[in-house]
Design a protein around this motif. Structure first.
Motif, PDB file in Angstrom:
ATOM      1  N   ALA A 194     -22.029 -17.553   8.214  1.00  0.00           N
ATOM      2  CA  ALA A 194     -21.360 -16.918   7.075  1.00  0.00           C
ATOM      3  C   ALA A 194     -21.063 -17.938   5.976  1.00  0.00           C
ATOM      4  CB  ALA A 194     -20.053 -16.264   7.548  1.00  0.00           C
ATOM      5  N   CYS A 195     -20.629 -19.124   6.361  1.00  0.00           N
ATOM      6  CA  CYS A 195     -20.357 -20.181   5.375  1.00  0.00           C
ATOM      7  C   CYS A 195     -21.617 -20.521   4.583  1.00  0.00           C
ATOM      8  CB  CYS A 195     -19.829 -21.428   6.075  1.00  0.00           C
ATOM      9  SG  CYS A 195     -18.101 -21.343   6.592  1.00  0.00           S
ATOM     10  N   VAL A 198     -22.499 -17.535   2.167  1.00  0.00           N
ATOM     11  CA  VAL A 198     -21.559 -17.482   1.040  1.00  0.00           C
ATOM     12  C   VAL A 198     -21.770 -18.661   0.097  1.00  0.00           C
ATOM     13  CG1 VAL A 198     -19.109 -17.601   0.396  1.00  0.00           C
ATOM     14  CG2 VAL A 198     -19.836 -16.150   2.296  1.00  0.00           C
ATOM     15  N   ILE A 316     -15.004 -18.663   3.169  1.00  0.00           N
ATOM     16  CA  ILE A 316     -14.753 -17.408   3.916  1.00  0.00           C
ATOM     17  C   ILE A 316     -13.270 -17.193   4.212  1.00  0.00           C
ATOM     18  CG2 ILE A 316     -17.054 -17.209   4.906  1.00  0.00           C
ATOM     19  CD1 ILE A 316     -16.072 -18.556   7.440  1.00  0.00           C
TER      20      ILE A 316
END
Length: 469
Positions: A194-195, A198, A316
Protein backbone atom coordinates in the motif's frame (compact mmCIF):
# COMPACT_ATOMS: atom_id res chain seq x y z
CA UNK A 1 -1.75 -18.44 4.29
CA UNK A 2 -3.10 -19.71 7.63
CA UNK A 3 -1.82 -23.27 7.21
CA UNK A 4 1.56 -21.98 6.10
CA UNK A 5 1.78 -19.79 9.18
CA UNK A 6 0.73 -22.60 11.52
CA UNK A 7 3.45 -24.86 10.15
CA UNK A 8 5.98 -22.04 10.36
CA UNK A 9 5.11 -21.60 14.03
CA UNK A 10 5.75 -25.29 14.64
CA UNK A 11 9.20 -24.98 13.06
CA UNK A 12 10.01 -21.98 15.24
CA UNK A 13 8.94 -23.84 18.39
CA UNK A 14 10.91 -26.96 17.48
CA UNK A 15 13.98 -24.95 16.44
CA UNK A 16 13.89 -23.17 19.77
CA UNK A 17 13.93 -26.22 22.01
CA UNK A 18 14.03 -29.70 20.42
CA UNK A 19 16.61 -31.86 18.63
CA UNK A 20 19.36 -29.41 19.60
CA UNK A 21 21.92 -32.22 19.82
CA UNK A 22 20.38 -34.92 17.63
CA UNK A 23 19.36 -35.09 13.96
CA UNK A 24 15.73 -34.20 13.24
CA UNK A 25 13.69 -37.41 12.85
CA UNK A 26 11.72 -38.13 9.69
CA UNK A 27 8.41 -37.73 11.52
CA UNK A 28 9.14 -34.05 12.21
CA UNK A 29 10.06 -33.00 8.66
CA UNK A 30 8.05 -30.22 7.03
CA UNK A 31 6.94 -29.48 3.48
CA UNK A 32 8.16 -26.57 1.41
CA UNK A 33 4.98 -24.61 2.22
CA UNK A 34 6.12 -24.15 5.81
CA UNK A 35 9.30 -22.40 4.74
CA UNK A 36 7.51 -20.26 2.16
CA UNK A 37 5.42 -18.60 4.85
CA UNK A 38 8.31 -18.26 7.25
CA UNK A 39 10.67 -16.55 4.81
CA UNK A 40 8.00 -14.27 3.33
CA UNK A 41 7.16 -13.02 6.81
CA UNK A 42 10.68 -12.80 8.21
CA UNK A 43 12.09 -10.70 5.38
CA UNK A 44 9.29 -8.15 5.10
CA UNK A 45 9.92 -6.56 8.46
CA UNK A 46 11.35 -3.57 10.30
CA UNK A 47 14.73 -3.54 8.58
CA UNK A 48 13.05 -3.01 5.21
CA UNK A 49 11.66 0.37 6.31
CA UNK A 50 15.24 1.56 6.88
CA UNK A 51 17.15 -0.15 4.09
CA UNK A 52 14.96 1.06 1.20
CA UNK A 53 15.41 4.80 1.93
CA UNK A 54 19.12 4.34 2.66
CA UNK A 55 19.66 3.19 -0.93
CA UNK A 56 18.30 6.54 -2.08
CA UNK A 57 20.68 8.42 0.24
CA UNK A 58 23.51 6.55 -1.50
CA UNK A 59 22.52 8.05 -4.88
CA UNK A 60 21.60 4.85 -6.71
CA UNK A 61 20.34 5.01 -10.29
CA UNK A 62 17.20 3.23 -11.53
CA UNK A 63 19.17 0.48 -13.28
CA UNK A 64 21.49 -0.01 -10.30
CA UNK A 65 18.60 -0.40 -7.87
CA UNK A 66 16.03 -2.39 -9.83
CA UNK A 67 18.33 -4.72 -11.78
CA UNK A 68 21.00 -4.85 -9.08
CA UNK A 69 18.48 -6.04 -6.47
CA UNK A 70 17.07 -8.54 -8.94
CA UNK A 71 20.48 -10.19 -9.42
CA UNK A 72 21.77 -9.85 -5.87
CA UNK A 73 18.70 -11.47 -4.36
CA UNK A 74 18.88 -14.30 -6.89
CA UNK A 75 22.47 -15.02 -5.83
CA UNK A 76 21.32 -15.14 -2.20
CA UNK A 77 18.57 -17.63 -3.06
CA UNK A 78 21.07 -19.84 -4.91
CA UNK A 79 23.32 -19.89 -1.83
CA UNK A 80 20.42 -20.95 0.39
CA UNK A 81 19.37 -23.65 -2.07
CA UNK A 82 22.69 -25.21 -3.03
CA UNK A 83 24.75 -24.65 0.13
CA UNK A 84 22.59 -24.16 3.24
CA UNK A 85 19.64 -26.41 2.40
CA UNK A 86 21.87 -29.03 0.77
CA UNK A 87 24.01 -29.45 3.89
CA UNK A 88 21.04 -29.10 6.26
CA UNK A 89 19.09 -32.06 4.83
CA UNK A 90 22.21 -34.25 4.82
CA UNK A 91 23.10 -33.72 8.50
CA UNK A 92 19.87 -32.31 10.02
CA UNK A 93 21.77 -30.57 12.83
CA UNK A 94 21.63 -27.06 14.21
CA UNK A 95 24.40 -24.68 13.28
CA UNK A 96 25.63 -24.62 16.87
CA UNK A 97 25.86 -28.39 17.29
CA UNK A 98 27.47 -28.76 13.86
CA UNK A 99 30.06 -26.15 14.82
CA UNK A 100 30.67 -27.80 18.17
CA UNK A 101 31.50 -31.07 16.40
CA UNK A 102 34.02 -29.30 14.16
CA UNK A 103 35.37 -26.49 16.34
CA UNK A 104 35.01 -27.68 19.91
CA UNK A 105 32.84 -26.32 22.68
CA UNK A 106 35.18 -23.53 23.81
CA UNK A 107 35.53 -22.03 20.34
CA UNK A 108 31.77 -22.13 19.77
CA UNK A 109 31.40 -20.06 22.96
CA UNK A 110 33.28 -17.21 21.27
CA UNK A 111 31.04 -17.51 18.23
CA UNK A 112 27.93 -17.38 20.43
CA UNK A 113 29.17 -14.22 22.16
CA UNK A 114 29.79 -12.44 18.85
CA UNK A 115 26.47 -13.66 17.45
CA UNK A 116 24.54 -12.58 20.55
CA UNK A 117 26.02 -9.08 20.64
CA UNK A 118 25.42 -8.51 16.92
CA UNK A 119 21.83 -9.74 17.32
CA UNK A 120 21.37 -7.18 20.13
CA UNK A 121 22.60 -4.33 17.94
CA UNK A 122 20.25 -5.40 15.13
CA UNK A 123 17.33 -5.58 17.57
CA UNK A 124 18.32 -2.14 18.87
CA UNK A 125 18.04 -0.66 15.40
CA UNK A 126 14.51 -2.10 15.16
CA UNK A 127 13.55 -0.49 18.47
CA UNK A 128 14.76 2.75 16.86
CA UNK A 129 12.48 2.10 13.86
CA UNK A 130 9.42 1.54 16.07
CA UNK A 131 10.27 4.63 18.13
CA UNK A 132 10.01 6.84 15.04
CA UNK A 133 6.36 5.75 14.73
CA UNK A 134 5.46 5.95 18.42
CA UNK A 135 6.97 9.46 18.58
CA UNK A 136 4.62 10.94 15.96
CA UNK A 137 1.72 11.78 18.34
CA UNK A 138 4.24 13.42 20.71
CA UNK A 139 5.65 15.63 17.94
CA UNK A 140 9.06 14.14 18.66
CA UNK A 141 12.07 15.44 16.65
CA UNK A 142 13.17 12.59 14.39
CA UNK A 143 16.81 11.43 14.36
CA UNK A 144 18.92 12.61 11.44
CA UNK A 145 21.13 10.45 9.27
CA UNK A 146 24.18 11.96 10.93
CA UNK A 147 22.89 11.56 14.51
CA UNK A 148 24.81 9.27 16.82
CA UNK A 149 23.50 10.27 20.25
CA UNK A 150 19.88 10.56 21.46
CA UNK A 151 18.33 13.85 20.32
CA UNK A 152 16.12 14.55 23.32
CA UNK A 153 14.39 13.29 26.45
CA UNK A 154 11.25 12.27 24.52
CA UNK A 155 13.34 9.97 22.35
CA UNK A 156 15.01 8.41 25.40
CA UNK A 157 11.70 7.79 27.21
CA UNK A 158 10.02 6.22 24.15
CA UNK A 159 12.98 3.94 23.37
CA UNK A 160 13.30 2.81 27.00
CA UNK A 161 9.57 2.11 27.21
CA UNK A 162 9.53 0.17 23.93
CA UNK A 163 12.67 -1.73 24.87
CA UNK A 164 11.24 -2.71 28.24
CA UNK A 165 7.97 -3.97 26.74
CA UNK A 166 9.70 -5.87 23.93
CA UNK A 167 12.26 -7.43 26.32
CA UNK A 168 9.68 -8.58 28.86
CA UNK A 169 7.47 -10.12 26.18
CA UNK A 170 10.46 -11.86 24.59
CA UNK A 171 11.50 -13.21 28.01
CA UNK A 172 8.07 -14.38 29.14
CA UNK A 173 6.07 -15.29 26.08
CA UNK A 174 8.08 -15.96 22.94
CA UNK A 175 5.71 -18.66 21.70
CA UNK A 176 2.79 -16.24 21.82
CA UNK A 177 4.79 -13.49 20.17
CA UNK A 178 6.05 -15.79 17.39
CA UNK A 179 2.47 -16.82 16.65
CA UNK A 180 1.36 -13.19 16.61
CA UNK A 181 4.28 -12.26 14.39
CA UNK A 182 3.34 -14.94 11.84
CA UNK A 183 -0.23 -13.67 11.72
CA UNK A 184 0.96 -10.06 11.50
CA UNK A 185 3.33 -10.67 8.59
CA UNK A 186 0.59 -10.53 5.89
CA UNK A 187 -0.56 -7.20 7.37
CA UNK A 188 2.98 -5.85 7.19
CA UNK A 189 3.43 -7.06 3.60
CA UNK A 190 0.12 -5.42 2.68
CA UNK A 191 1.28 -2.18 4.32
CA UNK A 192 4.49 -2.17 2.24
CA UNK A 193 2.47 -2.74 -0.93
CA UNK A 194 0.00 0.00 0.00
CA UNK A 195 2.85 2.40 0.80
CA UNK A 196 4.40 1.76 -2.61
CA UNK A 197 1.14 2.28 -4.48
CA UNK A 198 0.28 5.48 -2.58
CA UNK A 199 3.82 6.82 -2.98
CA UNK A 200 3.65 6.25 -6.75
CA UNK A 201 0.42 8.21 -6.84
CA UNK A 202 1.93 11.03 -4.76
CA UNK A 203 4.87 11.14 -7.16
CA UNK A 204 2.48 11.37 -10.12
CA UNK A 205 3.74 8.15 -11.70
CA UNK A 206 1.47 6.74 -14.39
CA UNK A 207 3.93 4.89 -16.64
CA UNK A 208 6.99 2.66 -16.44
CA UNK A 209 9.22 5.44 -17.79
CA UNK A 210 8.07 7.80 -15.04
CA UNK A 211 8.71 5.09 -12.46
CA UNK A 212 12.20 4.63 -13.87
CA UNK A 213 12.79 8.38 -13.79
CA UNK A 214 12.37 8.52 -10.01
CA UNK A 215 15.97 7.34 -9.70
CA UNK A 216 17.06 8.27 -13.23
CA UNK A 217 20.82 8.15 -13.68
CA UNK A 218 21.38 8.46 -9.96
CA UNK A 219 22.67 11.43 -8.00
CA UNK A 220 25.45 12.37 -5.66
CA UNK A 221 25.17 10.64 -2.28
CA UNK A 222 23.88 12.68 0.64
CA UNK A 223 26.41 14.16 3.09
CA UNK A 224 28.10 11.42 5.10
CA UNK A 225 26.99 8.62 2.72
CA UNK A 226 29.01 6.74 0.09
CA UNK A 227 27.99 6.43 -3.56
CA UNK A 228 26.36 3.12 -4.45
CA UNK A 229 26.97 1.73 -7.94
CA UNK A 230 25.42 -1.29 -9.62
CA UNK A 231 27.98 -3.59 -8.00
CA UNK A 232 27.40 -2.12 -4.55
CA UNK A 233 23.70 -2.98 -4.87
CA UNK A 234 24.32 -6.49 -6.25
CA UNK A 235 26.97 -7.48 -3.73
CA UNK A 236 25.30 -5.84 -0.72
CA UNK A 237 21.90 -7.44 -1.42
CA UNK A 238 23.62 -10.80 -2.01
CA UNK A 239 25.34 -10.67 1.37
CA UNK A 240 22.73 -8.80 3.40
CA UNK A 241 21.90 -12.22 4.86
CA UNK A 242 25.38 -13.68 4.50
CA UNK A 243 25.36 -14.98 8.08
CA UNK A 244 22.18 -16.92 7.28
CA UNK A 245 23.12 -18.56 3.97
CA UNK A 246 26.89 -18.82 3.37
CA UNK A 247 27.32 -18.37 7.14
CA UNK A 248 25.09 -21.45 7.61
CA UNK A 249 22.91 -20.01 10.39
CA UNK A 250 19.81 -21.31 8.59
CA UNK A 251 20.99 -24.90 8.96
CA UNK A 252 18.87 -24.72 12.10
CA UNK A 253 15.78 -23.99 9.97
CA UNK A 254 16.34 -26.19 6.91
CA UNK A 255 17.19 -29.28 8.98
CA UNK A 256 13.39 -29.68 9.12
CA UNK A 257 13.02 -29.68 5.32
CA UNK A 258 12.00 -32.89 3.54
CA UNK A 259 14.13 -31.98 0.53
CA UNK A 260 16.91 -29.53 -0.27
CA UNK A 261 14.63 -28.02 -2.90
CA UNK A 262 12.84 -26.25 -0.02
CA UNK A 263 15.74 -23.81 -0.25
CA UNK A 264 13.98 -22.22 -3.22
CA UNK A 265 11.31 -20.88 -0.84
CA UNK A 266 13.77 -18.21 0.32
CA UNK A 267 12.85 -16.44 -2.93
CA UNK A 268 9.59 -15.45 -1.19
CA UNK A 269 11.58 -13.53 1.38
CA UNK A 270 13.99 -12.03 -1.12
CA UNK A 271 11.45 -10.84 -3.67
CA UNK A 272 8.63 -9.87 -1.31
CA UNK A 273 10.84 -8.36 1.38
CA UNK A 274 14.18 -7.54 -0.17
CA UNK A 275 12.75 -6.40 -3.49
CA UNK A 276 9.17 -5.19 -3.27
CA UNK A 277 9.44 -3.87 0.30
CA UNK A 278 12.82 -2.17 -0.22
CA UNK A 279 11.61 -0.43 -3.36
CA UNK A 280 8.30 0.56 -1.69
CA UNK A 281 10.18 2.06 1.27
CA UNK A 282 12.51 3.82 -1.16
CA UNK A 283 9.48 5.36 -2.89
CA UNK A 284 8.23 6.69 0.46
CA UNK A 285 11.52 8.50 0.91
CA UNK A 286 11.38 9.82 -2.65
CA UNK A 287 8.05 11.47 -1.77
CA UNK A 288 9.54 13.01 1.36
CA UNK A 289 12.52 14.42 -0.58
CA UNK A 290 10.08 16.59 -2.56
CA UNK A 291 8.72 18.16 0.63
CA UNK A 292 9.71 21.69 1.77
CA UNK A 293 11.23 20.24 4.94
CA UNK A 294 13.55 17.91 3.04
CA UNK A 295 14.49 20.65 0.57
CA UNK A 296 15.47 22.89 3.50
CA UNK A 297 17.82 20.21 4.79
CA UNK A 298 19.35 19.76 1.33
CA UNK A 299 19.77 23.51 0.77
CA UNK A 300 21.66 23.68 4.08
CA UNK A 301 23.98 20.88 2.97
CA UNK A 302 22.41 18.36 5.34
CA UNK A 303 20.96 14.91 4.68
CA UNK A 304 17.20 14.77 5.29
CA UNK A 305 16.31 12.33 8.11
CA UNK A 306 15.25 8.77 7.37
CA UNK A 307 12.42 8.16 9.84
CA UNK A 308 10.18 5.21 8.86
CA UNK A 309 7.29 6.29 11.10
CA UNK A 310 6.61 9.68 9.47
CA UNK A 311 7.31 8.26 5.99
CA UNK A 312 4.66 5.55 6.39
CA UNK A 313 2.23 7.91 8.16
CA UNK A 314 2.47 10.36 5.27
CA UNK A 315 1.45 7.58 2.86
CA UNK A 316 -1.21 5.55 4.65
CA UNK A 317 -1.94 7.40 7.89
CA UNK A 318 -2.57 5.55 11.16
CA UNK A 319 -2.19 2.20 9.36
CA UNK A 320 1.36 3.28 8.52
CA UNK A 321 2.19 3.99 12.17
CA UNK A 322 0.77 0.62 13.20
CA UNK A 323 2.68 -1.17 10.42
CA UNK A 324 6.02 0.41 11.41
CA UNK A 325 5.51 -0.42 15.09
CA UNK A 326 4.54 -4.00 14.26
CA UNK A 327 7.39 -4.42 11.77
CA UNK A 328 9.98 -3.16 14.24
CA UNK A 329 8.48 -5.17 17.07
CA UNK A 330 8.14 -8.46 15.19
CA UNK A 331 11.78 -8.18 14.13
CA UNK A 332 13.24 -7.03 17.45
CA UNK A 333 11.37 -9.54 19.60
CA UNK A 334 12.60 -12.84 18.12
CA UNK A 335 16.03 -11.26 17.56
CA UNK A 336 16.31 -10.49 21.29
CA UNK A 337 15.11 -14.01 22.08
CA UNK A 338 17.77 -15.55 19.83
CA UNK A 339 20.44 -13.31 21.32
CA UNK A 340 19.35 -14.57 24.74
CA UNK A 341 19.78 -18.18 23.59
CA UNK A 342 23.29 -17.37 22.34
CA UNK A 343 24.16 -15.85 25.73
CA UNK A 344 22.62 -18.79 27.57
CA UNK A 345 25.03 -21.13 25.80
CA UNK A 346 27.81 -19.12 27.48
CA UNK A 347 26.18 -18.81 30.92
CA UNK A 348 23.93 -21.89 31.09
CA UNK A 349 23.17 -21.50 34.81
CA UNK A 350 21.24 -18.29 34.11
CA UNK A 351 17.59 -18.90 33.26
CA UNK A 352 16.17 -18.21 29.81
CA UNK A 353 14.14 -15.35 31.30
CA UNK A 354 17.14 -13.48 32.66
CA UNK A 355 19.47 -14.00 29.70
CA UNK A 356 16.69 -12.66 27.46
CA UNK A 357 16.26 -9.65 29.76
CA UNK A 358 20.04 -9.14 29.53
CA UNK A 359 19.87 -9.27 25.73
CA UNK A 360 16.89 -6.91 25.72
CA UNK A 361 18.73 -4.45 27.95
CA UNK A 362 21.72 -4.39 25.59
CA UNK A 363 19.37 -3.99 22.60
CA UNK A 364 17.48 -1.15 24.30
CA UNK A 365 20.70 0.70 25.10
CA UNK A 366 21.76 0.25 21.46
CA UNK A 367 18.35 1.55 20.35
CA UNK A 368 19.01 4.84 22.16
CA UNK A 369 21.76 5.55 19.64
CA UNK A 370 20.26 6.23 16.18
CA UNK A 371 23.56 5.45 14.46
CA UNK A 372 22.82 1.69 14.47
CA UNK A 373 19.67 2.26 12.40
CA UNK A 374 20.94 5.17 10.30
CA UNK A 375 24.06 3.17 9.37
CA UNK A 376 22.14 -0.07 8.87
CA UNK A 377 23.67 -0.70 5.43
CA UNK A 378 27.15 -0.58 6.95
CA UNK A 379 26.18 -2.58 10.03
CA UNK A 380 24.58 -5.39 8.01
CA UNK A 381 27.70 -5.55 5.84
CA UNK A 382 29.89 -5.84 8.97
CA UNK A 383 27.59 -8.44 10.52
CA UNK A 384 27.86 -10.70 7.49
CA UNK A 385 31.59 -10.12 7.12
CA UNK A 386 32.27 -11.25 10.70
CA UNK A 387 30.03 -14.32 10.81
CA UNK A 388 29.94 -15.64 7.22
CA UNK A 389 33.51 -17.07 7.18
CA UNK A 390 32.56 -19.44 10.00
CA UNK A 391 30.08 -21.01 7.60
CA UNK A 392 32.89 -21.63 5.11
CA UNK A 393 34.37 -24.10 7.58
CA UNK A 394 31.17 -26.19 7.45
CA UNK A 395 30.82 -25.89 3.66
CA UNK A 396 34.41 -26.78 2.82
CA UNK A 397 34.46 -29.69 5.25
CA UNK A 398 31.20 -31.03 3.81
CA UNK A 399 32.21 -30.87 0.16
CA UNK A 400 35.99 -31.33 0.26
CA UNK A 401 37.02 -33.28 3.39
CA UNK A 402 36.99 -36.68 1.72
CA UNK A 403 38.90 -35.47 -1.35
CA UNK A 404 41.69 -33.91 0.71
CA UNK A 405 41.85 -36.49 3.50
CA UNK A 406 40.50 -34.26 6.26
CA UNK A 407 38.69 -35.87 9.21
CA UNK A 408 35.11 -34.62 9.52
CA UNK A 409 33.89 -33.33 12.87
CA UNK A 410 37.45 -33.36 14.14
CA UNK A 411 36.75 -31.82 17.58
CA UNK A 412 34.29 -34.63 18.30
CA UNK A 413 36.62 -37.25 16.78
CA UNK A 414 39.66 -36.13 18.80
CA UNK A 415 37.63 -35.17 21.89
CA UNK A 416 39.03 -31.63 21.95
CA UNK A 417 37.32 -28.39 22.99
CA UNK A 418 39.31 -26.03 20.79
CA UNK A 419 40.16 -26.68 17.14
CA UNK A 420 42.96 -24.26 16.33
CA UNK A 421 42.59 -24.87 12.58
CA UNK A 422 39.23 -23.10 12.66
CA UNK A 423 40.44 -20.13 14.68
CA UNK A 424 43.56 -19.64 12.55
CA UNK A 425 41.57 -19.86 9.31
CA UNK A 426 39.00 -17.29 10.49
CA UNK A 427 41.50 -14.91 12.11
CA UNK A 428 43.90 -14.83 9.14
CA UNK A 429 41.19 -14.39 6.51
CA UNK A 430 39.37 -11.77 8.59
CA UNK A 431 42.58 -9.90 9.43
CA UNK A 432 43.84 -9.76 5.84
CA UNK A 433 40.66 -8.55 4.18
CA UNK A 434 39.49 -6.25 6.96
CA UNK A 435 42.90 -4.55 6.86
CA UNK A 436 42.65 -4.21 3.09
CA UNK A 437 39.17 -2.74 3.46
CA UNK A 438 40.43 -0.12 5.90
CA UNK A 439 43.65 0.71 4.06
CA UNK A 440 42.14 1.09 0.60
CA UNK A 441 38.65 2.16 1.69
CA UNK A 442 37.04 -0.89 0.05
CA UNK A 443 33.31 -1.42 0.58
CA UNK A 444 33.16 -4.21 3.17
CA UNK A 445 30.65 -6.38 1.27
CA UNK A 446 33.12 -6.52 -1.63
CA UNK A 447 35.57 -8.52 0.49
CA UNK A 448 33.03 -10.85 2.17
CA UNK A 449 33.25 -13.53 -0.54
CA UNK A 450 37.09 -13.52 -0.76
CA UNK A 451 37.24 -13.74 3.05
CA UNK A 452 34.79 -16.65 3.03
CA UNK A 453 36.73 -18.52 0.34
CA UNK A 454 40.11 -17.95 1.99
CA UNK A 455 38.76 -19.10 5.34
CA UNK A 456 37.49 -22.34 3.81
CA UNK A 457 40.76 -23.04 2.01
CA UNK A 458 42.89 -22.24 5.07
CA UNK A 459 40.70 -24.49 7.19
CA UNK A 460 41.46 -27.43 4.89
CA UNK A 461 45.18 -26.58 4.82
CA UNK A 462 45.49 -26.24 8.60
CA UNK A 463 43.34 -29.32 9.23
CA UNK A 464 45.58 -31.37 6.95
CA UNK A 465 48.60 -30.05 8.86
CA UNK A 466 47.38 -30.36 12.46
CA UNK A 467 44.96 -33.28 12.51
CA UNK A 468 46.20 -36.46 14.15
CA UNK A 469 44.92 -39.53 12.41
Amino acid sequence: MSQINIEAEEIEQIAGGEFERTPVPQSKLKSWKSFLGMYAGEHAAGTEFMIGPLFLTAGVSAFDLIIGLLIGNLLAVLCWRYLTAEIAVKNRLTLYFQLEKICGKNLVTGYNLANGILFCFLAGSMITVSATAVGIPFDMPMPKLSDTLPNGITWVVIVLALGAVISIIAARGYDTVSKAANWMSPIIVLAFLACGVVALNQLGVSSLSQFWDIWGEGRDPFPGQIKYTFWHVVIWSWFANAAMHIGMSDLSVFRFAKKASSGWTTAAGMYVGHYMAWIAACLLYAVYLNSPEAQTFLSNGEAPPVAPGPLAYNAIGIFGIIAVVLAGWTTANPTIYRAGLAFQAIIPKLSTFWVTILAGTIATIAGLFPAFAMKLLDFVALYGFILAPVGAVIVFEHFFSQKYGVIKNYAEHANIKFNKSVLLAWAISFGIFYSLSLKFDIFLSFVTLPTWLLCGVLFLVFSKQFQKK
